[in-house]
Design a protein around this motif. Sequence first.
Motif, PDB file in Angstrom:
ATOM      1  N   GLU A 132       0.862  -1.181   0.000  1.00  0.00           N
ATOM      2  CA  GLU A 132       0.000   0.000   0.000  1.00  0.00           C
ATOM      3  C   GLU A 132       0.904   1.239   0.000  1.00  0.00           C
ATOM      4  OE1 GLU A 132      -1.882   3.270   0.868  1.00  0.00           O
ATOM      5  OE2 GLU A 132      -0.771   2.445   2.594  1.00  0.00           O
ATOM      6  N   PRO A 133       0.692   2.158  -0.960  1.00  0.00           N
ATOM      7  CA  PRO A 133       1.637   3.256  -1.164  1.00  0.00           C
ATOM      8  C   PRO A 133       1.892   4.179   0.043  1.00  0.00           C
ATOM      9  CG  PRO A 133       0.171   3.056  -3.051  1.00  0.00           C
ATOM     10  CD  PRO A 133      -0.336   2.097  -2.024  1.00  0.00           C
ATOM     11  N   HIS A 134       0.869   4.493   0.864  1.00  0.00           N
ATOM     12  CA  HIS A 134       1.125   5.370   2.026  1.00  0.00           C
ATOM     13  C   HIS A 134       2.049   4.694   3.029  1.00  0.00           C
ATOM     14  CE1 HIS A 134      -2.601   6.998   0.357  1.00  0.00           C
ATOM     15  NE2 HIS A 134      -2.197   8.160   0.848  1.00  0.00           N
ATOM     16  N   ASN A 135       1.809   3.404   3.247  1.00  0.00           N
ATOM     17  CA  ASN A 135       2.679   2.678   4.177  1.00  0.00           C
ATOM     18  C   ASN A 135       4.091   2.558   3.609  1.00  0.00           C
ATOM     19  OD1 ASN A 135       1.264   1.430   6.755  1.00  0.00           O
ATOM     20  ND2 ASN A 135      -0.257   1.511   5.130  1.00  0.00           N
ATOM     21  N   GLN A 136       4.169   2.371   2.293  1.00  0.00           N
ATOM     22  CA  GLN A 136       5.502   2.303   1.662  1.00  0.00           C
ATOM     23  C   GLN A 136       6.231   3.648   1.812  1.00  0.00           C
ATOM     24  OE1 GLN A 136       4.149   0.970  -2.207  1.00  0.00           O
ATOM     25  NE2 GLN A 136       4.603  -1.175  -1.752  1.00  0.00           N
ATOM     26  N   LEU A 137       5.476   4.757   1.635  1.00  0.00           N
ATOM     27  CA  LEU A 137       6.085   6.084   1.791  1.00  0.00           C
ATOM     28  C   LEU A 137       6.492   6.326   3.252  1.00  0.00           C
ATOM     29  CD1 LEU A 137       6.816   8.921   0.729  1.00  0.00           C
ATOM     30  CD2 LEU A 137       4.398   9.571   1.015  1.00  0.00           C
ATOM     31  N   ALA A 138       5.640   5.899   4.189  1.00  0.00           N
ATOM     32  CA  ALA A 138       5.963   6.077   5.617  1.00  0.00           C
ATOM     33  C   ALA A 138       7.249   5.338   5.980  1.00  0.00           C
ATOM     34  CB  ALA A 138       4.801   5.580   6.482  1.00  0.00           C
ATOM     35  N   ILE A 139       7.408   4.125   5.415  1.00  0.00           N
ATOM     36  CA  ILE A 139       8.635   3.354   5.676  1.00  0.00           C
ATOM     37  C   ILE A 139       9.854   4.117   5.146  1.00  0.00           C
ATOM     38  CG2 ILE A 139       9.913   1.250   5.024  1.00  0.00           C
ATOM     39  CD1 ILE A 139       7.189  -0.237   5.018  1.00  0.00           C
ATOM     40  N   GLU A 140       9.714   4.618   3.915  1.00  0.00           N
ATOM     41  CA  GLU A 140      10.827   5.349   3.282  1.00  0.00           C
ATOM     42  C   GLU A 140      11.194   6.601   4.099  1.00  0.00           C
ATOM     43  OE1 GLU A 140       9.938   6.088  -0.917  1.00  0.00           O
ATOM     44  OE2 GLU A 140      11.069   7.961  -0.723  1.00  0.00           O
ATOM     45  N   LEU A 141      10.171   7.361   4.508  1.00  0.00           N
ATOM     46  CA  LEU A 141      10.428   8.597   5.259  1.00  0.00           C
ATOM     47  C   LEU A 141      10.985   8.293   6.655  1.00  0.00           C
ATOM     48  CD1 LEU A 141       7.251  10.736   4.363  1.00  0.00           C
ATOM     49  CD2 LEU A 141       9.535  10.857   3.327  1.00  0.00           C
ATOM     50  N   ALA A 142      10.384   7.296   7.325  1.00  0.00           N
ATOM     51  CA  ALA A 142      10.816   6.991   8.698  1.00  0.00           C
ATOM     52  C   ALA A 142      12.234   6.442   8.711  1.00  0.00           C
ATOM     53  CB  ALA A 142       9.853   5.986   9.337  1.00  0.00           C
ATOM     54  N   ARG A 143      12.483   5.452   7.843  1.00  0.00           N
ATOM     55  CA  ARG A 143      13.822   4.841   7.856  1.00  0.00           C
ATOM     56  C   ARG A 143      14.853   5.777   7.248  1.00  0.00           C
ATOM     57  NH1 ARG A 143      13.454  -1.497   6.202  1.00  0.00           N
ATOM     58  NH2 ARG A 143      11.383  -1.961   7.015  1.00  0.00           N
ATOM     59  N   GLY A 144      14.405   6.701   6.391  1.00  0.00           N
ATOM     60  CA  GLY A 144      15.321   7.648   5.761  1.00  0.00           C
ATOM     61  C   GLY A 144      15.620   8.868   6.626  1.00  0.00           C
ATOM     62  N   GLY A 145      15.003   8.947   7.801  1.00  0.00           N
ATOM     63  CA  GLY A 145      15.289  10.058   8.709  1.00  0.00           C
ATOM     64  C   GLY A 145      14.715  11.388   8.253  1.00  0.00           C
ATOM     65  N   HIS A 146      13.594  11.371   7.523  1.00  0.00           N
ATOM     66  CA  HIS A 146      12.998  12.606   6.995  1.00  0.00           C
ATOM     67  C   HIS A 146      12.648  13.599   8.104  1.00  0.00           C
ATOM     68  CE1 HIS A 146      10.818  15.113   4.159  1.00  0.00           C
ATOM     69  NE2 HIS A 146       9.759  15.084   4.956  1.00  0.00           N
ATOM     70  N   VAL A 147      12.178  13.106   9.242  1.00  0.00           N
ATOM     71  CA  VAL A 147      11.885  14.003  10.373  1.00  0.00           C
ATOM     72  C   VAL A 147      12.944  13.820  11.469  1.00  0.00           C
ATOM     73  CG1 VAL A 147       9.433  14.259   9.901  1.00  0.00           C
ATOM     74  CG2 VAL A 147      10.203  12.323  11.304  1.00  0.00           C
ATOM     75  N   GLY A 148      14.157  13.519  11.025  1.00  0.00           N
ATOM     76  CA  GLY A 148      15.241  13.222  11.968  1.00  0.00           C
ATOM     77  C   GLY A 148      15.163  11.755  12.364  1.00  0.00           C
ATOM     78  N   PRO A 149      16.174  11.284  13.070  1.00  0.00           N
ATOM     79  CA  PRO A 149      16.134   9.885  13.509  1.00  0.00           C
ATOM     80  C   PRO A 149      14.873   9.621  14.336  1.00  0.00           C
ATOM     81  CG  PRO A 149      18.239  10.921  14.064  1.00  0.00           C
ATOM     82  CD  PRO A 149      17.347  12.014  13.561  1.00  0.00           C
ATOM     83  N   THR A 150      14.225   8.474  14.103  1.00  0.00           N
ATOM     84  CA  THR A 150      13.023   8.124  14.867  1.00  0.00           C
ATOM     85  C   THR A 150      13.393   7.916  16.331  1.00  0.00           C
ATOM     86  OG1 THR A 150      12.116   7.023  12.930  1.00  0.00           O
ATOM     87  CG2 THR A 150      11.116   6.473  15.047  1.00  0.00           C
ATOM     88  N   ARG A 151      12.576   8.505  17.217  1.00  0.00           N
ATOM     89  CA  ARG A 151      12.775   8.304  18.660  1.00  0.00           C
ATOM     90  C   ARG A 151      11.633   7.493  19.266  1.00  0.00           C
ATOM     91  NH1 ARG A 151      16.805   7.645  19.742  1.00  0.00           N
ATOM     92  NH2 ARG A 151      16.712   8.298  21.917  1.00  0.00           N
TER      93      ARG A 151
END
Length: 336
Positions: A132-151
């Motif tokens: 599902e594209p939104h979940n795929q985008l969320a994975i890319e953004l989260a693992r890619g550090g788009h909003v900084g490293p995930t805490r």
Amino acid sequence: RKFGYAIVGLGSYATKQIMPAFAGCDHAKISALVSGTPAKLEQFGTEYGVPKTHRYSYETFDRIADNPDIDAVYIILPNSMHAEYSIRAARAGKHVMCEKPMAISVAECEAMIAASRTAGKKLMIGYRSRFEPHNQLAIELARGGHVGPTRIITAEHGFPIQPGQWRLDKPLSGGGSLMDIGIYSLNAVRYLTGEEPVDVMAIESTDRADPRFRTVEDRITFLLRFPSGIEATCVSSYSSAHNSYRVIGTQGWIDMEPATPYSGHAMRVRKDGKVTDRTLPPSPKTQFAGQLDHLAQAVLNGTPVIVPGEEGLADLRVIEAIYRSAREGRPVRLQA
Ligand code: NAD
């Protein structure tokens, strides 16, 4: 020639979501049906053009071995039946797609993986959100550090369950909300981090006087700690309505609400103080068709599936630890 699936269990999810989705597949088709109800075999056999020679009961199931039109079997039965039918399908020489939860114990998951491996066939779990594209985008953004490293990640899944169904009967379901809907929170935090949790802590709240919850839990809330230091707070519930997750990094958050529905996903991102709507236009291919085609292509091309049996096993390992933590009232450490 398209890759042929035998659909096992003609219940709600099979007939309302999965079978109609084949119309959007490029590589997969329905080639056989398995049901204990002759009237359903007749109705859906006619509707989907499956000839009588390709309709099976649970008693005649093993004869699928002799049918070369069946490449894979899709198990859409109550949870406690997943292991038996996956193993019988592998022994019949077929690839397996199995619904979530993969099975009701770690031991069953291991037996399923072993059976498919021995048969030299693929085993995939129906984690549709990965297509599902939104979940795929969320994975890319989260693992890619788009909003900084995930805490921190919060993930909540629940719905008020109707009485009178196998989901509320532990021998068939293996457990309550966690096995059925809370598994979406767990699976999401695992795919959003790409890590396996090392510490688990859980509390359960179930009103045992409620006739729905005689044998299974209602709510179970759990904390997971991941090796990189990410913490996840997850809710699983059979008595409240939610479907969301939020990934919080050092510079903002990624928010999905609803996060794992059949359709209608919505996504917002807050970065450096600015909130942006990241909801995508409707995708031409549904997550269901994407999932069905994925196994077909993996078999045709000899490539691995992205959600193999090992993914279902990883969730069941954490689920067993969550139940143990809630039961014993203490944190449980998982093997790294
Ligand atoms: P359902 O009750 O609608 O269907 C279950 C089917 O199994 C029915 O056709 C029933 O006749 C058959 N069955 C065979 N033996 C049975 C027995 N002993 N007791 C009860 N039913 C028996 O359930 P469902 O909602 O279709 O769920 C089936 C599976 O699919 C479950 O594992 C569930 O977790 C999974 N599921 C996944 C999703 C998803 O989004 N991935 C959504 C719904 C359900």
